[in-house]
Design a protein around this motif. Sequence first.
Motif, PDB file in Angstrom:
ATOM      1  N   GLY A 159      18.704   3.711  10.817  1.00 26.12           N
ATOM      2  CA  GLY A 159      18.503   2.427  11.776  1.00 26.12           C
ATOM      3  C   GLY A 159      17.011   2.335  11.834  1.00 26.12           C
ATOM      4  O   GLY A 159      16.778   1.384  12.882  1.00 26.12           O
ATOM      5  N   ILE A 160      16.323   2.408  10.821  1.00 29.11           N
ATOM      6  CA  ILE A 160      14.859   2.390  11.173  1.00 29.11           C
ATOM      7  C   ILE A 160      14.413   1.078   9.950  1.00 29.11           C
ATOM      8  O   ILE A 160      14.909   1.340   8.698  1.00 29.11           O
ATOM      9  N   PRO A 161      13.739   0.102  10.477  1.00 29.47           N
ATOM     10  CA  PRO A 161      13.371  -0.858   9.419  1.00 29.47           C
ATOM     11  C   PRO A 161      12.567  -0.360   8.329  1.00 29.47           C
ATOM     12  O   PRO A 161      11.605   0.384   8.643  1.00 29.47           O
ATOM     13  N   ALA A 162      12.946  -0.476   7.210  1.00 28.32           N
ATOM     14  CA  ALA A 162      12.012  -0.152   5.880  1.00 28.32           C
ATOM     15  C   ALA A 162      11.769  -1.048   4.850  1.00 28.32           C
ATOM     16  O   ALA A 162      11.752  -0.691   3.881  1.00 28.32           O
ATOM     17  N   ASP A 163      11.501  -2.381   5.481  1.00 30.45           N
ATOM     18  CA  ASP A 163      11.226  -3.206   4.336  1.00 30.45           C
ATOM     19  C   ASP A 163       9.685  -3.071   3.855  1.00 30.45           C
ATOM     20  O   ASP A 163       9.572  -3.380   2.653  1.00 30.45           O
ATOM     21  N   HIS A 164       8.977  -2.517   4.589  1.00 33.82           N
ATOM     22  CA  HIS A 164       7.547  -2.032   3.968  1.00 33.82           C
ATOM     23  C   HIS A 164       7.122  -0.497   4.557  1.00 33.82           C
ATOM     24  O   HIS A 164       7.452   0.101   5.460  1.00 33.82           O
ATOM     25  N   ILE A 165       6.951  -0.055   3.264  1.00 32.46           N
ATOM     26  CA  ILE A 165       6.455   1.460   3.529  1.00 32.46           C
ATOM     27  C   ILE A 165       4.971   1.561   2.696  1.00 32.46           C
ATOM     28  O   ILE A 165       4.958   1.080   1.676  1.00 32.46           O
ATOM     29  N   TYR A 166       3.985   1.835   3.885  1.00 32.76           N
ATOM     30  CA  TYR A 166       2.688   2.136   3.205  1.00 32.76           C
ATOM     31  C   TYR A 166       2.041   3.300   2.878  1.00 32.76           C
ATOM     32  O   TYR A 166       2.391   4.196   3.465  1.00 32.76           O
ATOM     33  N   VAL A 167       1.194   3.218   2.011  1.00 36.51           N
ATOM     34  CA  VAL A 167       0.434   4.481   1.617  1.00 36.51           C
ATOM     35  C   VAL A 167      -1.006   4.235   2.059  1.00 36.51           C
ATOM     36  O   VAL A 167      -1.501   3.257   1.623  1.00 36.51           O
ATOM     37  N   SER A 168      -1.870   5.347   2.753  1.00 36.56           N
ATOM     38  CA  SER A 168      -2.975   5.107   3.058  1.00 36.56           C
ATOM     39  C   SER A 168      -4.045   5.862   2.246  1.00 36.56           C
ATOM     40  O   SER A 168      -3.357   6.864   1.818  1.00 36.56           O
ATOM     41  N   ASP A 169      -5.076   5.667   2.025  1.00 33.83           N
ATOM     42  CA  ASP A 169      -5.991   6.371   1.180  1.00 33.83           C
ATOM     43  C   ASP A 169      -6.822   7.346   1.875  1.00 33.83           C
ATOM     44  O   ASP A 169      -7.992   7.401   1.884  1.00 33.83           O
ATOM     45  N   ALA A 170      -6.095   8.255   2.499  1.00 32.88           N
ATOM     46  CA  ALA A 170      -6.599   9.168   3.528  1.00 32.88           C
ATOM     47  C   ALA A 170      -7.471  10.257   2.912  1.00 32.88           C
ATOM     48  O   ALA A 170      -8.219  10.944   3.383  1.00 32.88           O
ATOM     49  N   SER A 171      -7.194  10.314   1.668  1.00 38.76           N
ATOM     50  CA  SER A 171      -7.969  11.466   0.785  1.00 38.76           C
ATOM     51  C   SER A 171      -9.560  10.917   0.728  1.00 38.76           C
ATOM     52  O   SER A 171     -10.317  11.997   0.505  1.00 38.76           O
ATOM     53  N   ARG A 172      -9.802   9.852   1.259  1.00 39.15           N
ATOM     54  CA  ARG A 172     -11.242   9.520   1.140  1.00 39.15           C
ATOM     55  C   ARG A 172     -11.932  10.353   2.382  1.00 39.15           C
ATOM     56  O   ARG A 172     -13.213  10.284   2.304  1.00 39.15           O
ATOM     57  N   GLN A 173     -11.180  10.604   3.132  1.00 37.19           N
ATOM     58  CA  GLN A 173     -11.813  11.448   4.437  1.00 37.19           C
ATOM     59  C   GLN A 173     -11.321  12.786   4.477  1.00 37.19           C
ATOM     60  O   GLN A 173     -12.047  13.949   4.880  1.00 37.19           O
ATOM     61  N   THR A 174     -10.148  13.341   4.087  1.00 36.09           N
ATOM     62  CA  THR A 174      -9.487  14.455   4.436  1.00 36.09           C
ATOM     63  C   THR A 174      -8.490  15.193   3.232  1.00 36.09           C
ATOM     64  O   THR A 174      -8.231  14.086   2.702  1.00 36.09           O
ATOM     65  N   LYS A 175      -8.232  16.249   3.470  1.00 35.73           N
ATOM     66  CA  LYS A 175      -7.335  17.011   2.489  1.00 35.73           C
ATOM     67  C   LYS A 175      -6.028  17.255   3.006  1.00 35.73           C
ATOM     68  O   LYS A 175      -4.993  17.539   2.355  1.00 35.73           O
ATOM     69  N   ARG A 176      -5.868  16.915   4.340  1.00 40.10           N
ATOM     70  CA  ARG A 176      -4.594  17.272   5.129  1.00 40.10           C
ATOM     71  C   ARG A 176      -3.517  16.026   4.674  1.00 40.10           C
ATOM     72  O   ARG A 176      -3.983  15.062   4.515  1.00 40.10           O
ATOM     73  N   ILE A 177      -2.360  16.623   4.659  1.00 43.23           N
ATOM     74  CA  ILE A 177      -1.179  15.801   4.289  1.00 43.23           C
ATOM     75  C   ILE A 177      -0.777  15.131   5.801  1.00 43.23           C
ATOM     76  O   ILE A 177      -0.757  15.980   6.726  1.00 43.23           O
TER      77      ILE A 177
END
Length: 408
Positions: free
Chosen positions: A198-216
């Motif tokens: 029951g979670i809205p899933a119209d948008h799933i985003y990816v952030s470019d966190a690798s520019r800052q960190t190696k953490r998942i």
Amino acid sequence: MNPGFDVAAASRAYLDLLSGPARAASDAYFEGGYWLIGWNALVAVLVYGIVLATGWSARWRDWAERRTRRRWLVPAWYALPFGLVTSAMLLPWSIYTDFVREHQYGLSNQTFAAWAGDAAMLLAIGLIINAIVFVALFAALRRFARMWWIWGTLGTVAAMLVAVAVTPVFIAPLFNTYSELPAGPLRDRIVAVARAQGIPADHIYVSDASRQTKRISANVSGLGPTIRITLNDNLLNRTTPDEVVAVMGHEMGHYVLHHIWWLVAEFAAVVAALLFAASRIGPWLIRRNPRWGVRDLADPAATPVLLGLIAVGALVMEPVKNTIIRHNESAADAFGLDAARQPDAFAMTAIRLSEYRKLEPSPVEEALFFDHPSGATRIRMAMQWKKDHVPGATIVRPAKPAAGDGAR
């Protein structure tokens, strides 16, 4: 049920993946964090003590009073020199904890210039937020005297809810780029799990966190119309599709179990305790130290007194805070296993997270210092779930993850 499935042996197969220098580095990084908790409080108290002892705080208040005839605006003006000077005083410590130490353990991808740019952006945002918060806080202090801590708690709750709602839309994009997860099998799997819960899933985003960190990392963030599913590019690039789905199942658990609301309510109790203590101890400290030039607790110049007491109180309450968060994280783990049905992928993700979280702490360590279940706890939970829910379950002998392994 699978009576022949050995949960301990299945768990050990994963736990043994992190060994030798890699485990030693993980343990050292996390154990060093135990000391940082205390040092952070000590450094904060030292800085605020200097601001009071030198009379700077009183002089900033006097300067603010000359800037405006409106008494309610004085705290906003005071927030400007207070924020700038204390940030400058804390800068060497911030450089060590947030930049140098992260590079020492191979967890950061940022250059110093990039890190400094983000820090400057945070400072600018903080100055604006501080001005608003100071106005509200000192209005309550003037109006309600001994009961101001109740209104301060309510204001903090309101501020937390606003932050949860606006951060994904207005703050987070200042530091990272967010793009839609491309159509494909992985997106289809995440959408299927989300819609089943029951979670809205119209948008799933990816952030470019690798520019800052190696953490998942991943999350379901926001409130109402700002709710969104987000995963960082490290999760995509360093893990398998099954692991991504396992992580997303966990994050969806926070949404379905209403953890945002529970956390706000639980932290409100912690904030109330801290502000109540400050309301009783603060006036005594001010009376005992007339050289500070602070008139009373409703004086903006009392800001370092309040923040110093809160820093000490937060140190004392650290195990309580950790327990609150860890309880919610454990519930989300259980939900994620049911939703994603990927116990081995979940166990492997726990190993990857143990690059910077001690994998097998003692029970006392986990109770005091862990705001998430330890990797060992999570792996045992996953293997118990596998025994209880997977017909014919067998022990997996996982391969040691190599750098760069992941979903494409």
